[in-house]
Design an enzyme around this catalytic site. Structure first.
Site, PDB file in Angstrom:
ATOM      1  N   ASP A 271       6.198  -4.309  13.907  1.00 49.97           N
ATOM      2  CA  ASP A 271       7.137  -2.893  14.062  1.00 49.97           C
ATOM      3  C   ASP A 271       7.204  -2.536  15.374  1.00 49.97           C
ATOM      4  O   ASP A 271       8.358  -1.865  15.656  1.00 49.97           O
ATOM      5  CB  ASP A 271       6.426  -2.024  12.833  1.00 49.97           C
ATOM      6  CG  ASP A 271       5.047  -1.898  13.134  1.00 49.97           C
ATOM      7  OD1 ASP A 271       4.624  -0.807  12.466  1.00 49.97           O
ATOM      8  OD2 ASP A 271       4.520  -2.634  13.655  1.00 49.97           O
TER       9      ASP A 271
ATOM     10  N   ASP B  42       0.949  -1.288   0.084  1.00 50.76           N
ATOM     11  CA  ASP B  42       0.227   0.130   0.141  1.00 50.76           C
ATOM     12  C   ASP B  42       0.967   1.214  -0.037  1.00 50.76           C
ATOM     13  O   ASP B  42       0.707   2.303   0.706  1.00 50.76           O
ATOM     14  CB  ASP B  42      -1.077  -0.110   1.113  1.00 50.76           C
ATOM     15  CG  ASP B  42      -0.026  -0.233   2.470  1.00 50.76           C
ATOM     16  OD1 ASP B  42      -0.961  -0.226   3.669  1.00 50.76           O
ATOM     17  OD2 ASP B  42       0.876  -0.284   2.510  1.00 50.76           O
TER      18      ASP B  42
END
Lengths: 659, 338
Positions: free
Chosen positions: A470, A389
């Site tokens: 993350d 994305d």
């Protein structure tokens, strides 16, 4: 008695019938008997031959290709009531479409291609696109036209579908509330009689050919506001066309063969499948001189958002210096459409059997993809990690080529990332500027192999840990005080609105106005100064040059920064200790930059631009740069607002004290 | 591809062998497109066998086995006579040299004889990842920091040992717990206390001890002697040690010896005869017994699949035998502890 002598005059007595006489007469004639025998044998032979021929004919018919058989079909055949179509010659499709409050389904030739009876989801108009020659499902979408703007999305989608495709529509629950005139007119132009009059809680099904005939439509009005229309079941037949009619006639090249394979399988990608002037699928970006990242593998981490992947790969393949042979797309699951997109661009794709759920599934997918990347490229020392994305800037590889040596030479670096968390349209200015930051932004970054193999891979979170990969990477146990290099203007743009952690509002607030570099071939300034010690020298130089702003003013106001351009200003905020981000968070909020957690700092210093001037924020006394603060200046303190709706943080401006 | 069209124009017939990419094998279930492993070009009665090598983690080259699919012509060429393809193979990455042969410019290995010599013992075994995944379903992996630390240390110890022994030209293989870890779970067993290697006694070199010393691994103890039950143990970083067992070949079996320091008792561990194959373990190309199941079962018995955390080297192995006692006058020689 005397001897009897026959009376020569009297004739013999004729007692037998003439039939019998005739019969015996015949039987007694040898020639006639023979004739009858041969006749019978001949008759037998003829029937045997006819039977054999019949058997052969039906066998041939059963093995004939579908395409050939459709050519033989006359329109007249359609009028014949054929109760069951032979499976081998699918010239006609049986289509069933069901619309109701709580359930929709679509079945093609007995196979259910859509079924949704889950509660609380799937509301609106479901659209299915079938290939008019094969009957295969090419696209499946649902537009919640009860909610605003979905009808616009539906119009966009339908306009992208090629002429001749078979469109199937069905409403689940409610699909008329925000179905505006443009959409209604489009449906009318497709042949729908009902669409212009669709109203609250009506049930509706429609099957038609784009640019052609209507196969069926059924509708049930809702009798009262509080009730839904009766469930509607539409059964109709759609006749298939030949393959030639369903395909474009592009010139025969390798690229067009890939295009044909893609376009006959998938719909909804617009002009890449246009018969006239289709959008190119091969890009020839300028080569990059002295490309230091030509041999670095690129891992694209993908899920099931093929239209996003399509957009992302287009921008990736248009970047200067890209090496398509080093790109591998990792799809999290056995989804066909993302793999079709990968094949369209002639890239390598790998599918991963997903494990675990939610964010743990994503984290396991990252691990599998990174491990596989280094296994496939054992000589690589780095890997570029991208997501489906992101738009990739045209100078993405140029940016990396100029900066990657830092990752090799400076052990205090954790990564290089293309994303500046604080780089919004109003806070980023200089494409040639780089920063060191104490965070790992992700969103287009470079991973050092030694970091992955020696530190991260051995202790990657196990599948049952529901952690974001993350967030885990940003933890001090993993980051160990190392920093990432980021550009002032991001080299990636996050366009994803739909995703595990995304939604429209979140995107609007934090991602839409992110600044994205579109200038090719930017030469980065003074890359050497990004090394650990050199950066400190650079910061001190900047702080020496910076003009201290008037701390009695409100830093949230535009007037806090003078109407100049290209100057360097510094501001001091209160930061009691290393983890005190109270004031920074409020400042970030009022400046409309990232404020959900603390990003972009380097030893208590933030760097951004305001009104095209370089703007430094120093946290006092936690930051080692506090020494640069003139004694006359009181660091600004901003409190989080009291828990009231609409309260805005007001900087607590201390009375100007002369210390 | 142009190569094939050109070949066809010249009159060649060709055959392509594809199969799954083993580099995607691992603890995750990945599948990509098949990769080319072999090509065969045939013209009249000559055939050119093009073997495709892939570089893998561990700095070695790998090629796949040649297996014909259903529809392929089994008489295309005399497949059994081909030098490559019976098994997958692993080779040292050779340096290449541009040579001119019959006026054709070709690349050849800089050291052709060394490359050719590798062929006869190049057989490669993939780690059994599917079985490893099944094992971890039953016995979830230890993800504690201690386990991670141990694995890290064991991996670097193994890499260092491999480097040292390879430099000396001493052939070795993964033995005992290290071998079991490879076979059962494709990883180092976190509760195994050390790294175990095996070396044939005929490959023993006196240089081994000083070489390890130089590499930062001092000798911790030496048991037995070259003639009988030799065993060396080197101290690695932290608590971990490297055990090298020397194996003695008899007519119908192979054995290695053990010594109990305090009593001078001797032990003998018996194995059926085995040959050595290559494999990849923690990013290293190493040997393992080709007949691994036999080897592991001899050592750990039929229940080798079940993890056993308490292991006594004197009594737990299935193949252990009492072998008497060292004569006291030899103790200084055969029991040396540092």
């Amino acid at each position: 008695m005397d001897e009897w002598k026959p009376n020569p005059v009297v004739k013999p007595h004729k007692k037998r019938s003439w039939y019998l006489a005739w019969k015996y007469k015949l039987m007694n004639q040898r020639a006639l008997r023979k004739l009858c025998q041969t006749g019978a044998v001949l008759f037998l032979l003829v029937t045997v031959i006819v039977n054999i021929k019949l058997i052969l004919d039906t066998r041939r018919a059963a093995y004939e290709e579908e395409e050939e058989s459709t050519q033989d079909y006359d329109d007249e055949m359609l009028n014949v009531e054929v109760p069951r179509h032979p499976a081998s010659t699918r010239k006609i499709l049986d289509v069933e479409v069901y619309s109701s409050r709580s359930k929709v389904y679509v079945a093609v030739d007995g196979t259910t291609v859509l079924e949704d009876e889950a509660r609380e989801q799937g509301r609106g108009i479901h659209v299915i696109v079938l290939n008019q020659a094969t009957g295969h499902v090419m696209a499946k979408r649902v537009f919640d036209t009860y909610s605003p703007h979905e009808d616009e999305a539906m119009v966009l989608f339908l306009n992208m579908v090629a002429r001749g495709r078979i469109l199937i529509f069905t409403i689940k629950d409610e699909g008329s509330f925000h179905l505006k005139d443009t959409a209604k007119n489009l449906l009318k132009s497709l042949g729908s009689q009902v669409a212009p009059f669709l109203s609250w809680r009506d049930m509706w099904t429609f099957v038609g050919k784009k640019g052609g005939e209507v196969y069926g439509e059924k509708h049930a009005k809702s009798p009262a506001l509080s009730t839904w229309g009766d469930p509607v079941l539409l059964k109709t037949e759609v006749h298939l066309t030949s393959m030639e009619d369903a395909e474009c006639h592009w010139p025969d090249t390798e690229l067009n063969r890939r295009r044909r394979r893609f376009c006959s399988k998938v719909e909804g990608y617009g002009s890449v499948c246009s018969c006239k002037d289709p959008t190119p699928i091969e890009f020839n970006p300028d080569p990059l001189k002295d490309n230091k990242v030509f041999d670095v593998p690129v891992a694209v981490i993908a899920g099931n958002r093929p239209n996003y992947l399509y957009r992302m790969l287009r921008s990736l393949l248009s970047a200067q210096g890209v090496n398509p042979e080093m790109i591998t797309v990792f799809v999290d699951g056995y989804y066909e459409e993302p793999m079709d997109v990968v094949e369209l661009f002639g890239l390598a794709g790998i599918q991963h059997t997903p494990i675990s759920i939610k964010n743990a599934r994503v984290s396991q997918h990252y691990k599998a993809s990174l491990t596989a990347t280094f296994n496939l490229h054992p000589e690589a020392k780095f890997a570029v990690v991208l997501e489906e994305d992101l738009d990739i800037s045209v100078d993405f590889f140029s940016f990396l080529s100029q900066s990657i040596y830092l990752l090799e030479e400076d052990e205090s670096l954790y990564c290089i990332s293309a994303w500046n968390d604080q780089g919004y349209e109003h806070t980023a200015e200089d494409p040639s500027l780089l920063y060191r930051v104490e965070t790992m932004p992700g969103l287009g970054w470079v991973l050092r192999k030694s970091l992955y193999k020696e530190e991260l891979e051995p202790k990657w979170p196990t599948p049952e840990k529901l952690w974001d990969w993350d967030m885990w990477m940003r933890m001090p146990e993993q980051r160990k005080g190392r920093e990432c290099i980021i550009p002032d203007i991001s080299r990636s743009y996050h366009f994803g609105i739909v995703g595990l952690n995304m939604n429209g509002y979140f995107h609007e607030a934090y991602f839409k106005k992110h600044k994205f570099n579109t200038v090719p071939n930017v030469q980065l300034k003074n890359v050497e100064s990004l090394k650990k010690d050199a950066y400190e020298i650079e910061i001190h130089r900047l702080l020496g040059e910076a003009e201290v702003l008037d701390h009695s003013k409100n830093p949230c106001e535009d007037s806090f920064v003078p109407d100049t351009e290209g100057k360097v200003y510094v501001m001091f905020i209160r930061m009691e200790q290393e983890a005190d981000f109270t004031t920074w968070t409020q400042l970030a909020k009022c400046l409309h930059i990232w404020d959900l957690d603390v990003r972009g700092n380097h030893k208590g210093l933030w760097r951004l631009f305001r009104k095209k001037n370089h703007f430094l924020v120093v946290g006092v006394p936690a930051s080692p740069y506090s020494s640069k603060k003139p004694s006359s200046v009181t660091p600004i303190y901003m409190e989080p607002p009291a828990k009231e709706e609409g309260a805005v943080a007001v900087p607590a401006v201390a009375a100007a004290e002369q210390t | 591809m142009d190569l094939f069209r050109t070949a066809e124009k010249m009159g060649f017939q060709w055959l392509k062998i594809l199969n799954k990419d083993p580099r995607l094998d691992g603890m995750d279930d990945l599948s990509g497109t098949e990769i080319p492993l072999h090509y065969i070009f045939k013209l009249a009665s000559h055939a050119i066998h093009l073997v495709v090598f892939y570089e893998r983690s561990g700095h070695y080259l790998w090629h796949g086995p040649l297996r014909l699919k259903q529809h392929m012509d089994r008489k295309f060429v005399p497949f059994r006579k081909l030098h490559f393809g019976r098994y997958p193979g692993a080779y040292e990455k050779p340096e290449l040299l541009l040579a001119s042969i019959d006026d054709l410019k070709v690349q050849i290995p800089k050291n052709p004889s060394s490359f050719l010599e590798e062929i006869s013992h190049s057989r490669f075994l993939e780690c059994r990842y599917r079985e490893a995944r099944a094992f971890f379903q039953l016995y979830p992996d230890d993800a504690s920091l201690d386990a991670v630390e141990f694995r890290k240390k064991a991996k670097s110890l193994l890499h260092l040992a491999a480097l040292t022994l390879n430099n000396l030209g001493v052939k070795f293989w993964l033995s005992s717990g290290t071998c079991l870890g490879w076979y059962r779970q494709c990883n180092i067993i976190p509760y195994s206390k050390d790294v175990d290697l095996g070396v044939f006694i005929r490959d023993y070199k006196a240089d081994i001890i000083p070489a390890f010393q130089k590499a930062g691994l001092p000798l911790k103890h030496k048991f037995g002697k070259v003639e009988d039950s030799l065993e060396l143990s080197f101290q690695g970083e932290g608590d971990i040690k490297l055990d090298i067992f020397f194996f003695y070949e008899e007519d119908d079996h192979i054995w290695n010896g053990g010594t109990q320091a305090k009593s001078g008792k001797k032990f003998k561990y018996l194995f059926p005869k085995f040959t050595l194959c290559w494999t990849e373990f923690v990013e290293l190309k190493v040997h393992v017994p080709c007949e691994t199941l036999q080897y592991v079962e001899a050592n750990y018995g039929p229940d080798w699949r079940v993890p056993v955390k308490m292991w006594d080297w004197k009594s737990s192995p299935s193949n252990v035998q009492d072998n008497g006692v060292w004569p006291v006058d030899e103790w200084d020689d055969v029991i040396q502890i540092y």
